[in-house]
Scaffold this motif. Structure first.
Motif, short mmCIF file in Angstrom:
data_model
loop_
_atom_site.label_atom_id
_atom_site.label_comp_id
_atom_site.label_asym_id
_atom_site.label_seq_id
_atom_site.Cartn_x
_atom_site.Cartn_y
_atom_site.Cartn_z
N VAL A 179 9.34 -1.26 -4.80
CA VAL A 179 9.86 -2.05 -3.48
C VAL A 179 11.01 -1.22 -2.94
O VAL A 179 11.22 -1.27 -1.70
CB VAL A 179 10.37 -3.43 -4.10
N SER A 180 11.69 -0.52 -3.84
CA SER A 180 12.78 0.30 -3.42
C SER A 180 12.32 1.47 -2.34
O SER A 180 12.99 2.27 -1.69
CB SER A 180 13.38 0.89 -4.52
N THR A 181 10.83 1.62 -2.45
CA THR A 181 10.60 3.02 -1.53
C THR A 181 10.61 2.20 0.02
O THR A 181 10.59 3.09 0.93
CB THR A 181 9.01 3.04 -1.78
N PHE A 182 10.25 0.79 0.10
CA PHE A 182 10.14 0.46 1.49
C PHE A 182 11.09 -0.50 2.11
O PHE A 182 11.22 -0.94 3.04
CB PHE A 182 8.83 0.08 1.99
N ILE A 205 0.74 -1.07 0.20
CA ILE A 205 0.00 0.00 0.06
C ILE A 205 0.93 1.27 -0.01
O ILE A 205 1.99 1.36 0.90
CB ILE A 205 -1.14 -0.13 1.24
N PRO A 206 0.46 2.32 -0.89
CA PRO A 206 -0.53 2.24 -1.95
C PRO A 206 -0.33 1.42 -3.35
O PRO A 206 1.14 1.06 -3.43
CB PRO A 206 -0.79 3.78 -2.40
N LYS A 218 5.21 -0.12 7.40
CA LYS A 218 3.95 0.74 7.18
C LYS A 218 3.35 0.62 5.75
O LYS A 218 2.20 1.11 5.45
CB LYS A 218 4.33 2.15 7.47
N TYR A 219 4.14 -0.05 4.67
CA TYR A 219 3.60 -0.02 3.36
C TYR A 219 3.07 -1.36 3.32
O TYR A 219 2.74 -1.62 2.00
CB TYR A 219 4.73 0.20 2.38
N LEU A 220 2.81 -2.11 4.13
CA LEU A 220 2.49 -3.42 4.00
C LEU A 220 1.13 -3.80 4.84
O LEU A 220 1.05 -3.64 5.97
CB LEU A 220 3.15 -4.74 4.25
N GLN A 221 0.01 -4.39 4.05
CA GLN A 221 -1.12 -4.73 4.75
C GLN A 221 -0.83 -5.92 5.68
O GLN A 221 -0.03 -6.69 5.65
CB GLN A 221 -2.24 -4.93 3.67
#
Length: 735
Positions: A657-660, A651-652, A686-689
């Motif tokens: 992948v490189s963002t988190f 999410i979003p 925080k980027y993962l449900q």
């Protein structure tokens, strides 16, 4: 595809700036400019792509336009043009990487006369076996091929990436209709229930035999509906009735002229039209249905070729269930550039048919043939640029005595080509060794240096300083070899710098081509003292891959030398044997050491490993930052990256992948970059449900590992891969 900005008409200042980039390879310095000025075609441009369905051969013709800008003269290393091919079979999966070809280019002066543009041909063989179908008679499988030309750097495996120096070109092609089927093709798609077929071998091969032409009245009606003029419809049948006009091949299917006459066709009027071809600007006859677009030379392999465009859906003497028709291309050479094409090199052909619904821009085919140029070689100090002419003719054989002659259908194209440098050979047996695993000998470092035996030593990383592994393919051509089967050779290797030599004793399957007919020949050197028999005979008989031998290098590593001994003496007397100069290659048959055993710490005995601090399969709260370590190391490291699944819970949606995950990948930056050992990474949850996840570490080296793609009929294609490894670990994110 996003259309790139093509930089063709550059200003003087732009040319000087880009020339500096080409001389110094400072592409990284110009990255902002790259995004703005991609696809610069001032120096080189991919102009044509064609396919030969019978041989599964893809060809691209590249036009090299300038006298300078190629990193040195012909005696230097120069530079290389790379063409990567992609194929979209229109099955919803998009473009797939089909292979890479390359050739050397150099600064060649336009003196004492103009020598540019030069037309080079790049070739690969397409693995299209699984995509051939037994289609309806008037339809065909028509994929789109994309060629990406890039100067001095291997194009990305991303088919949508636009090159810096070079361009992208798409062309539609036609696959051969499946020539045979196997009973499991049917049985796998039919529910037989409890019915047993004890006496039927599911591997039984059932050939698909071409149908004869339909009755002439039915054929004529079909062609009238398609708008095919009468002189095209009955051209093949009328030619034998017209003395001195042209000749057709003995195998061409024709109608009885008496039956044609019964249709109310005025044969005399038809013959008068066909006997008087309309010649346009002295280079074109009727090109309504087909046209020759490009002629080029594969410099390394002494192979001339041409690309032609089919423009219509009908008018080719029958549909896909029949024998159809042939497009013939005769090749001529003007060796001394006096404007007279004095040397007829031979004629090649490709089969064509009536196919409904061809793309608006037509279908593109190719023809090619090897030629004997040994006596025309010059040293690299005197670049040899000559003109080659291709003459296209539909159904009728082109002239073998008059290079200017055109039949009713077709045209001719003249192209400057560069002959490979060498010592002129006036009759003695010689050897032109092309490449090792597709890499030209000139692009394998033969000096005593850290990159000795490695491919592309002066290239841009990660596509530079690449070792060899797996099946080692040696490709080449013997010159002045005479009739098929009268030259003999053995392939040898040394692992101690030439102190001792060992024969390559691998059994070979040679895929011979005569015209468009292929046959398989097996040779076992263990029963002939290590000797192979050379089967090609220029220009009529060729080996599909120009193969001399495939050597299984097993688990060998380090520097090895390869050489070839050859003779025309069937008794192989030592006094009659010639030995080639050895080629040094670096072998790397060591892949990554890894396993998927979970662990709390990195295993120092592994060259690819990953862990999460605290252990595998732990639970984390949303927003926690997970810490881990990884190792990916190899003497010839290429790249590694981290992948997380299921990606649908990121999410979003669409967040890279490189963002988190930091860092999420690493690509080789130079010869001393062997990867990473004990590198820390983090995952921001925080980027993962809320879900369970698997993180996979994938690593690759730069080794050019050869392997076969085997087909059920015993034929094969040759391809390259690398050493790769992967390890996965798991964790879960709670709400």
């Amino acid at each position: 595809m996003v259309q790139p900005l093509v930089k063709e008409n550059l200003t003087v200042d732009q040319i000087q700036a880009f020339q500096q980039v080409r001389q110094t390879f400072l592409l990284a310095k110009f990255q902002p400019e790259v995004a703005k000025a991609a696809s610069i075609t001032y120096w080189e441009q991919l102009t044509c792509i064609g396919f030969n369905p019978d041989l599964s051969r893809l060809e691209a013709v590249v036009r090299v336009k300038q006298a300078t800008g190629y990193s040195g003269n012909l005696c230097s290393i120069g530079s290389h043009e790379f063409v990567r091919f992609f194929v979209d079979y229109h099955d919803g999966t998009g473009f797939h990487d089909a292979g890479l070809a390359n050739f050397k280019v150099a600064d060649i002066p336009d003196a004492p006369s103009p020598n540019h543009p030069l037309n080079y041909m790049a070739t690969i063989y397409l693995n299209d076996e699984a995509h051939r179908k037994i289609t309806a008679c008037d339809t065909a499988v028509m994929p789109t091929v994309r060629g990406v030309l890039q100067w001095n750097s291997i194009p990305s495996s991303n088919p949508n990436e636009v090159p810096y120096f070079g361009n992208v070109l798409d062309a539609d092609i036609q696959l051969k209709r499946k020539p045979a089927f196997y009973l499991n093709d049917i049985l796998s798609n039919v529910n037989l229930g409890n019915i047993a077929l004890p006496n039927i071998d599911p591997k039984t091969k059932v050939p698909v035999v071409p149908d004869p032409l339909p009755p002439v009245a039915e054929f004529y009606k079909t062609y009238q509906a398609a708008g095919v003029p009468d002189h095209r419809t009955f051209y093949t049948s009328m030619i034998p009735q017209l003395s001195g006009v042209a000749k057709i091949a003995p195998t061409a299917q024709t109608f009885n002229v008496a039956e044609i006459s019964k249709l109310g066709i005025n044969l005399a009027s038809l013959g008068n039209i066909i006997s008087k071809p309309v010649i346009v600007d002295n280079s074109k006859a009727d090109i309504t249905f087909e046209e020759l677009t490009c002629v080029g030379l594969n410099t390394a392999t002494d192979t001339v070729g041409a690309v032609l465009k089919i423009k219509k859906s009908a008018g080719f003497n029958g549909n896909m269930c029949t024998a159809g028709s042939h497009e013939y291309v005769a090749f001529w050479a003007d060796w001394n550039n006096d404007g007279i094409f004095e040397d007829y090199l031979g004629t090649a052909s490709v089969n064509t048919h009536d196919i409904t619904g061809i793309p608006a821009n037509g279908l593109f085919y190719n023809v090619a043939m090897q030629v004997d140029i040994a006596k025309h070689l010059r040293t690299c100090e005197s670049p040899n640029v000559v003109k080659i002419r291709g003459v296209l003719s539909w159904q009728t054989l082109p002239s073998t005595t008059d290079p200017n002659a055109l039949n009713f259908y077709g045209n001719r194209v003249d192209s400057f080509v560069q002959i490979r440098p060498g010592i002129p050979n006036t009759g003695q047996l010689g050897l032109n060794l092309f490449d090792v695993n597709g890499v030209a000998i000139s692009n394998i470092d033969q000096t005593i240096s850290p990159t000795q035996g490695l491919a592309y030593p002066g290239g841009i990383y990660p596509n530079a300083a690449m070792p060899f592994g797996g099946l080692i393919k040696l490709s080449g051509l013997f010159t002045n070899s005479g009739a098929s089967g009268t030259t003999f050779y053995k392939v040898q290797f040394s692992d101690n710098n030439g102190s001792t030599w060992h024969d390559v004793l691998d059994k070979q399957i040679f895929q011979m081509i005569e015209g468009s007919v292929q046959s398989l020949v097996t040779e076992d050197p263990t029963i002939s003292g290590g000797w192979y028999t050379y089967l090609p005979a220029v220009p009529n008989k060729a080996e599909k891959l120009s193969l001399l031998a495939l050597w299984d290098s097993g688990n060998r590593n380090g520097l090895h030398k390869i050489r070839i001994q050859y003779t025309k003496d069937p008794l192989h007397a030592a006094a009659n044997i010639t030995t080639s100069n050895p080629v040094t290659v670096m072998l790397d048959n060591t892949g990554f050491i890894y396993d998927n055993t979970p662990g709390n710490t990195l295993d120092p005995t592994k060259t690819l490993d990953i862990d999460i601090v605290g252990g595998d399969c732990k639970f984390y709260k949303s927003g926690d930052v997970i810490t881990g370590q990884l190792t990916v190391t190899d003497n010839y490291f290429n790249n590694w990256y981290l992948d997380i699944q299921p990606s649908g819970h990121i999410i979003p949606a669409g967040t890279p992948v490189s963002t988190f995950i930091t860092p999420s990948s690493h690509t080789c930056t130079g010869f001393a970059d062997h990867g990473n050992v004990g590198l820390n990474f983090t995952i921001n949850t925080k980027y993962l449900q809320s879900c369970g996840y698997t993180v996979t570490l994938r690593g690759y080296d730069r080794s050019l590992v050869g392997y076969k793609i085997n087909f059920i009929d015993g034929s094969y294609l040759y391809n390259l891969t690398d050493h790769g490894g992967a390890k996965s670990i798991g964790f879960a994110v709670l709400p």
